[in-house]
Every structure is written in structure tokens, then in C-alpha cells.
Motif scaffolding. Structure first.
Motif, PDB file in Angstrom:
ATOM      1  N   SER A  86       0.954  -1.237   0.069  1.00  0.00           N
ATOM      2  CA  SER A  86       0.064   0.039  -0.101  1.00  0.00           C
ATOM      3  C   SER A  86       0.833   1.157   0.102  1.00  0.00           C
ATOM      4  O   SER A  86       1.627   1.452   0.956  1.00  0.00           O
ATOM      5  CB  SER A  86      -0.823   0.055   1.329  1.00  0.00           C
ATOM      6  OG  SER A  86      -1.345   1.293   1.648  1.00  0.00           O
ATOM      7  N   ARG A  87       0.839   2.112  -1.002  1.00  0.00           N
ATOM      8  CA  ARG A  87       1.407   3.547  -0.963  1.00  0.00           C
ATOM      9  C   ARG A  87       1.253   4.150   0.167  1.00  0.00           C
ATOM     10  O   ARG A  87       2.111   5.096   0.778  1.00  0.00           O
ATOM     11  CB  ARG A  87       0.992   3.982  -2.505  1.00  0.00           C
ATOM     12  CG  ARG A  87       1.815   5.439  -2.703  1.00  0.00           C
ATOM     13  CD  ARG A  87       1.348   6.143  -3.718  1.00  0.00           C
ATOM     14  NE  ARG A  87       2.056   7.531  -4.026  1.00  0.00           N
ATOM     15  CZ  ARG A  87       1.681   8.583  -3.578  1.00  0.00           C
ATOM     16  NH1 ARG A  87       0.437   8.733  -3.071  1.00  0.00           N
ATOM     17  NH2 ARG A  87       2.454   9.871  -3.697  1.00  0.00           N
ATOM     18  N   LEU A 124       5.847  14.146  -1.174  1.00  0.00           N
ATOM     19  CA  LEU A 124       5.256  12.987  -1.802  1.00  0.00           C
ATOM     20  C   LEU A 124       3.825  12.826  -1.474  1.00  0.00           C
ATOM     21  O   LEU A 124       2.954  12.602  -2.488  1.00  0.00           O
ATOM     22  CB  LEU A 124       6.074  11.657  -2.141  1.00  0.00           C
ATOM     23  CG  LEU A 124       7.555  11.842  -2.421  1.00  0.00           C
ATOM     24  CD1 LEU A 124       8.459  10.317  -2.055  1.00  0.00           C
ATOM     25  CD2 LEU A 124       7.367  12.074  -4.096  1.00  0.00           C
ATOM     26  N   ILE A 125       3.657  12.785  -0.359  1.00  0.00           N
ATOM     27  CA  ILE A 125       2.215  12.467   0.229  1.00  0.00           C
ATOM     28  C   ILE A 125       1.250  13.638  -0.224  1.00  0.00           C
ATOM     29  O   ILE A 125       0.196  13.323  -0.516  1.00  0.00           O
ATOM     30  CB  ILE A 125       2.133  12.384   1.682  1.00  0.00           C
ATOM     31  CG1 ILE A 125       3.014  11.184   2.101  1.00  0.00           C
ATOM     32  CG2 ILE A 125       0.860  12.323   2.214  1.00  0.00           C
ATOM     33  CD1 ILE A 125       3.335  10.868   3.702  1.00  0.00           C
ATOM     34  N   ASN A 126       1.607  14.978  -0.108  1.00  0.00           N
ATOM     35  CA  ASN A 126       0.911  15.871  -0.375  1.00  0.00           C
ATOM     36  C   ASN A 126       1.628  17.123  -1.046  1.00  0.00           C
ATOM     37  O   ASN A 126       2.191  18.145  -0.502  1.00  0.00           O
ATOM     38  CB  ASN A 126       0.186  16.492   0.810  1.00  0.00           C
ATOM     39  CG  ASN A 126      -0.871  17.544   0.735  1.00  0.00           C
ATOM     40  OD1 ASN A 126      -1.324  17.734  -0.530  1.00  0.00           O
ATOM     41  ND2 ASN A 126      -1.510  18.096   1.651  1.00  0.00           N
ATOM     42  N   PRO A 127       1.725  16.839  -2.600  1.00  0.00           N
ATOM     43  CA  PRO A 127       2.784  17.598  -3.315  1.00  0.00           C
ATOM     44  C   PRO A 127       2.551  19.140  -3.305  1.00  0.00           C
ATOM     45  O   PRO A 127       3.619  19.970  -3.336  1.00  0.00           O
ATOM     46  CB  PRO A 127       3.054  17.162  -4.689  1.00  0.00           C
ATOM     47  CG  PRO A 127       2.082  15.941  -4.512  1.00  0.00           C
ATOM     48  CD  PRO A 127       1.151  16.070  -3.410  1.00  0.00           C
ATOM     49  N   GLU A 128       1.155  19.470  -3.249  1.00  0.00           N
ATOM     50  CA  GLU A 128       0.966  20.972  -3.738  1.00  0.00           C
ATOM     51  C   GLU A 128       0.618  21.803  -2.286  1.00  0.00           C
ATOM     52  O   GLU A 128      -0.149  22.445  -2.279  1.00  0.00           O
ATOM     53  CB  GLU A 128      -0.117  21.118  -4.806  1.00  0.00           C
ATOM     54  CG  GLU A 128       0.093  20.397  -6.092  1.00  0.00           C
ATOM     55  CD  GLU A 128       1.049  21.174  -6.818  1.00  0.00           C
ATOM     56  OE1 GLU A 128       1.286  22.386  -6.794  1.00  0.00           O
ATOM     57  OE2 GLU A 128       1.886  20.434  -7.651  1.00  0.00           O
ATOM     58  N   SER A 129       1.581  21.533  -1.346  1.00  0.00           N
ATOM     59  CA  SER A 129       1.244  22.230  -0.019  1.00  0.00           C
ATOM     60  C   SER A 129       2.151  22.331   0.673  1.00  0.00           C
ATOM     61  O   SER A 129       3.548  22.467   0.304  1.00  0.00           O
ATOM     62  CB  SER A 129       0.612  20.567   0.646  1.00  0.00           C
ATOM     63  OG  SER A 129       1.594  19.850   1.017  1.00  0.00           O
ATOM     64  N   ALA A 130       2.195  22.940   1.981  1.00  0.00           N
ATOM     65  CA  ALA A 130       3.309  23.474   2.734  1.00  0.00           C
ATOM     66  C   ALA A 130       3.630  21.997   3.792  1.00  0.00           C
ATOM     67  O   ALA A 130       4.642  22.378   4.720  1.00  0.00           O
ATOM     68  CB  ALA A 130       2.908  24.529   3.639  1.00  0.00           C
ATOM     69  N   ASP A 131       3.357  20.989   3.492  1.00  0.00           N
ATOM     70  CA  ASP A 131       3.484  19.949   4.349  1.00  0.00           C
ATOM     71  C   ASP A 131       4.936  19.447   4.526  1.00  0.00           C
ATOM     72  O   ASP A 131       5.291  18.842   5.770  1.00  0.00           O
ATOM     73  CB  ASP A 131       2.613  18.416   3.821  1.00  0.00           C
ATOM     74  CG  ASP A 131       1.139  18.851   4.279  1.00  0.00           C
ATOM     75  OD1 ASP A 131       0.697  19.741   4.597  1.00  0.00           O
ATOM     76  OD2 ASP A 131       0.364  17.655   4.179  1.00  0.00           O
TER      77      ASP A 131
END
Lengths: 245, 275
Positions: free
Chosen positions: A144-145, A196-203
Motif C-alpha cells: 500500500s502506497r 510526496l504525500i501532499n505535493p502542492e502543499s506546505a506539508d
């Protein structure tokens, strides 16, 4: 399923624990990391855990204790990524394959470095070197990715918090420098995994982990880290950290 | 205290080895006038110190924090101007710069408060020139065009973040035994998170391979990466600890970030400081 976990005798075991659970529990759909720990085990005022039995390894004190502690965490990371790269989840992207291969390379290198460094430091007292640990990931689905990335995120964020918290426990400036050389690489990893989990973010450096007012990352004591790692059940070899805060 | 005075006094390495390395290096550029040299020399070779040896503030926690504050001032103003410039594309680049800007501002405030709390006057914020005398135009103030300006914004951000990681690391030893060690480490790892994201935004890996500055980085930034190729850790050549992927030169250099001396970090920052 009941597993042996790391037994840690913690003087200040409740301090900041809630904060850690908060940070580590986020975004971990399905993995269940660090949330399996029963609060009953940690009530303040409860009688101390029974003394560890004969033959259970203790990480030790001072710089040796910190080195063994880091070695334990690097063993876990290296083992986890070994499993990831030995059977990548289906349809993995080229970028993710490269990132996980690099993380595998770096963590295996770190693991072998600590083994060599501790072995050199203890001389003939080889019984002071943390043994090779054994691992069991239970129901974690390496196919699972989401679970693999989510677990990697927690491991990397935990590594950063662990090294940040351990710096003040180190006496030898050479060891402090090496810890500094490694922690920033762990932070680069954490950032990449989060991205990688949330690319377009400040994470990559998100408000869930970096204090908004001070801009500071997390720093935690060994007892807090090991309690959380122990609660995952990932490490099946028992050891204690009775001489670290 | 005046920033130039502080930087002039920031000479740890000179005190340690008795050499005036920057002056020596700079002198190799011969008869270049100072102004021309500033535009031509790479990061890290700018001629800063007037005094070869001075009473150092750097080998103690206060000096380490003042250097950190100087670098945070630089980053903070850079990201502020970047966000105001209109050069950044909306979406991921703007989101990333906003988040980093927020942290650099917080670091400035945190370090100033920490110094003041310790009874020390923080260094004043210098006047910065991110064009380095016209070599760059990252905010498109001089009409270089959005595309080029954006490329320079990214390249400078990468250089500043990778420098920040190395500079904090280099000061850790000076903070040993100080209450400021842990907070400094907590900033250090944030800079590393930033560096990784900026590098990935530029299409690079988040970590540094050998001493490669990476595709598209101006040659002038090479000083930020020199020394990153080190593979000897604690006296051990880590490439010898095993075989295959994890122990290649590339992986072994990536797995450890290297420190910058206070002198080298100061020299890089000084390239962007007017006064």
C-alpha cells in the motif's frame, strides 16, 4: 496480537507524550503507528515497571547510550526501507522509487556507521554494543502506497525529533557533529516524503510539526521516542534505556 | 552592534589555525578592484574582514547565535521580497515560499528574543543586495524577465537553505552545554526540510550528492557545496563499511551533510550584505 516491545523505564514518561501522539497520529490511515499504546501503562504514580531480567540489553549511559539509541533507530529505519525496496508497492512512480532507494541507501549506511563507531568506542567490551535487532511489522501492508509513505513519514519525523532531543545528551563534540550531519539528512528525507504525500502543499515543513510561533522542529527525549516506537511493536527484540532521560 | 563590526570579528578559524584564509584566497585574485571582485568572485570568497585577527565572538554561544540571526535576517528578507516580486508562479512555488517565509520570520523573532533574554543586544539587520551588484535580478527589478528571475529565485533559495543547514551544523559545537543547543538544532532541521523542498522544486534530489551544486545552479554557488563530498565520518571511510548501493561514493556523501565554518558561512552571507 501481543508482541514483545521495548521496555523503557521512564522517569518523565508522561511529559509531552500527548504532543507526540498528536504529531505522529496524523495522516496514518490504516497503519496504526504509535496509537496502540494503552494509557494504563503510563499513568503517573503507577508502580515502576518490573526490573528487567538478566540478559536484556541496556543502551547504556552518556555518549555510549546515545550512540546505541541512534543505532537502534537507524536499524529500524534501515530494516523498514529494506523491506520497501525489496518489494515496491504496485505502480510506484520513478520519483518515488528513487526516493525510497536513496533512503534505503542512506539508512543502511547510517546503521553500519553506528555499528562501526560503537564497536570502535567500546574496545574489548563488545557486550556494550547493541545487538542486531529483530523486527515485525504486523499487519502493515507494504503493498500500500499510503501505508508505506505514511510509515516512512512517521519514522523520519521521529528520527528528526530523536536526534534533536539527543543533542544535549552528547558530551563529545565529535559525536555531536556527526549527529548533526545525520539529523539534517533525516529532515531532508522527512520533507521529501511529506512532499510526496501532499505535493502542492506546505506539508514538507507543515504546521502539524513545526511550531508556528517559533519555527522550531520537534525535539524529544529518548524515553518519549522509545515509548512511541515500542508501542508500534515493530521492534521485537527487548532492550532497555534505563540510563537515558 | 553593527553588523559589519560583528562580521569583521567573526574569525573563529583564524583564531584556531592562525591563518587568514580568506585574505589569502582573495589575494589570489590579484589586482581586481574590490568592487569588481565582489561581482566576479564566487560565493564564499568575498573579501570581508578588515582585521585578520580580532577578538572573536564566534566560539561561544552568543557568537553562534548572532551568526545564526544574520543568516535568518538574510533569508527572511529574501523570501519577503520574493513573495512581493510577482515573480513566483502561483500554486506550489508560492505555497512553498510562503511557508518558508513564515518560518524565517519566526526564527528571526526567536533568536532576537533569545539573545535579549540572555542580556545580549542582537546584531542589527544589515542592508542586503540580492542582486550582488547586478549579477542577479531575482525580483525582476531590472527587467531580466520573469522566467530568468524565477530561476534565480529558486537558485538563491537553494543556496541560502543549503548554506543555512551547513552553518547551523558548524555552530553546534559552540553551543555544546548551552541551553541554546536544542533550539538551534530545532531550527537546523527546519532549514533542512526547506532545503529539501526547494531542491525538489528545482527537479533535484532533496539531498546533496558529492559536492554537486546541481543542475542550473550558478557556478558562483559552488562554495556552498565544497566539502559536501566528504565520506570520512568519525575517522571511518563509510564507503568501506559494506558493498553495493548504500556504500557508493554518491550514497555515502548524500547520507551525511557537512558543516560550514563560521568564516565560510560569513563569507557567503557577506556577498549579499551592503552594510
Amino acid at each position: 496480537m501481543s508482541k514483545k516491545v521495548i521496555k523503557v523505564d521512564m522517569a518523565n514518561r508522561t511529559r509531552n507524550r500527548r504532543r507526540f501522539l498528536k504529531l505522529s497520529g496524523l495522516g496514518l490511515a490504516g497503519a496504526g503507528l504509535f496509537v496502540a499504546c494503552s494509557d494504563d501503562d503510563y499513568n503517573e504514580g503507577m508502580s515502576p515497571m518490573p526490573p528487567t531480567g538478566e540478559g536484556i540489553f541496556d543502551l547504556g549511559s552518556g555518549d555510549l547510550g546515545v550512540l546505541n539509541y541512534a543505532y537502534a533507530l537507524e536499524q529500524l529505519e534501515a530494516d523498514f526501507y529494506t523491506k520497501v525496496v525489496n518489494s515496491f508497492y504496485a505502480n510506484i512512480s520513478d520519483v518515488e522509487r528513487q526516493v525510497f532507494t536513496d533512503l534505503y541507501n542512506h539508512e543502511v549506511n547510517h546503521r553500519e556507521f553506528f555499528k562501526a563507531a560503537i564497536t570502535a568506542a567500546v574496545g574489548s567490551n563488545t557486550e556494550l554494543v547493541l545487538p542486531e535487532l529483530e523486527f515485525d511489522y504486523g499487519s502493515l501492508n507494504f503493498g500500500s502506497r499510503d501505508e508505506v509513505l505514511g510509515t516512512a513519514r512517521v519514522l523520519e519525523d521521529t528520527g528528526v525529533a530523536a536526534y534533536n532531543g539527543a543533542g544535549r545528551l552528547i558530551s563529545d563534540p565529535n559525536y555531536l557533529l556527526i549527529a548533526g550531519k545525520i539529523v539534517s539528512v533525516e529532515a531532508r528525507h522527512a520533507s521529501a516524503i511529506r512532499s510526496l504525500i501532499n505535493p502542492e502543499s506546505a506539508d514538507f515543513s507543515g504546521d502539524d510539526i513545526i511550531d508556528v510561533a517559533t519555527g522550531l522542529d520537534v525535539a524529544m527525549d529518548p524515553s518519549e521516542i522509545l515509548a512511541a516506537v515500542g508501542a508500534t511493536g515493530f521492534i521485537t527484540t527487548q532492550f532497555t534505556a534505563n540510563n537515558l532521560p | 552592534m553593527n553588523i559589519i563590526k560583528f562580521l569583521d570579528e567573526f574569525t573563529t578559524d583564524n583564531l584556531i589555525d592562525g591563518k587568514t584564509s580568506r585574505r589569502d584566497v582573495f589575494s589570489k585574485f590579484g589586482a581586481l578592484s574590490k568592487k569588481a571582485a565582489i561581482a566576479a568572485v564566487p560565493f564564499g570568497l568575498a573579501s570581508v574582514p578588515k582585521k585578520a585577527l580580532a577578538q572573536s565572538m564566534s566560539a561561544d554561544p552568543v557568537g553562534a547565535l548572532q551568526l545564526a540571526l544574520t543568516l535568518e535576517y538574510l533569508e527572511d528578507e529574501f523570501y519577503d521580497l520574493a513573495l512581493q516580486s510577482g515573480v513566483l508562479p502561483s500554486g506550489r512555488p508560492e505555497i512553498v515560499y510562503m511557508q518558508i517565509s513564515k518560518h524565517e520570520q519566526a526564527h528571526v523573532d526567536f533568536l532576537r528574543a533569545g539573545l535579549e533574554g540572555a542580556g545580549v543586544t542582537p546584531v542589527e539587520k544589515p542592508t542586503f543586495d540580492f542582486t550582488v551588484g547586478g549579477m542577479f535580478d531575482p525580483f525582476n527589478d531590472n527587467g531580466v524577465g520573469q522566467e530568468t528571475a524565477y530561476a534565480q529565485l529558486l537558485a538563491l533559495a537553494q543556496a541560502f537553505e543549503d548554506t543555512g543547514v551547513r552553518a547551523y551544523k558548524g555552530q553546534a559545537g559552540n553551543l555544546l552545554g548551552s541551553d541554546f543547543l536544542t533550539p538551534a538544532l530545532q531550527i537546523h532541521s527546519v532549514e533542512a526540510r526547506h532545503a529539501s523542498e526547494i531542491r525538489r522544486l528545482r527537479g533535484l534530489k532533496g539531498w546533496i550528492t558529492n559536492n554537486d551544486r546541481g543542475m542550473g545552479m550558478p557556478e558562483a554557488t559552488q562554495a556552498v557545496y565544497d566539502g559536501e563530498e566528504n565520506i570520512v565520518q568519525g575517522g571511518v571511510d563509510v564507503t568501506t563499511l559494506g558493498s553495493d548501493g548504500p556504500f557508493t561514493m554518491e550514497a555515502s556523501s548524500e547520507a551525511y551533510d557537512e558543516p560550514l565554518s563560521g568564516d565560510d558561512a560569513t563569507a557567503i552571507a557577506s556577498l549579499f550584505i551592503v552594510n
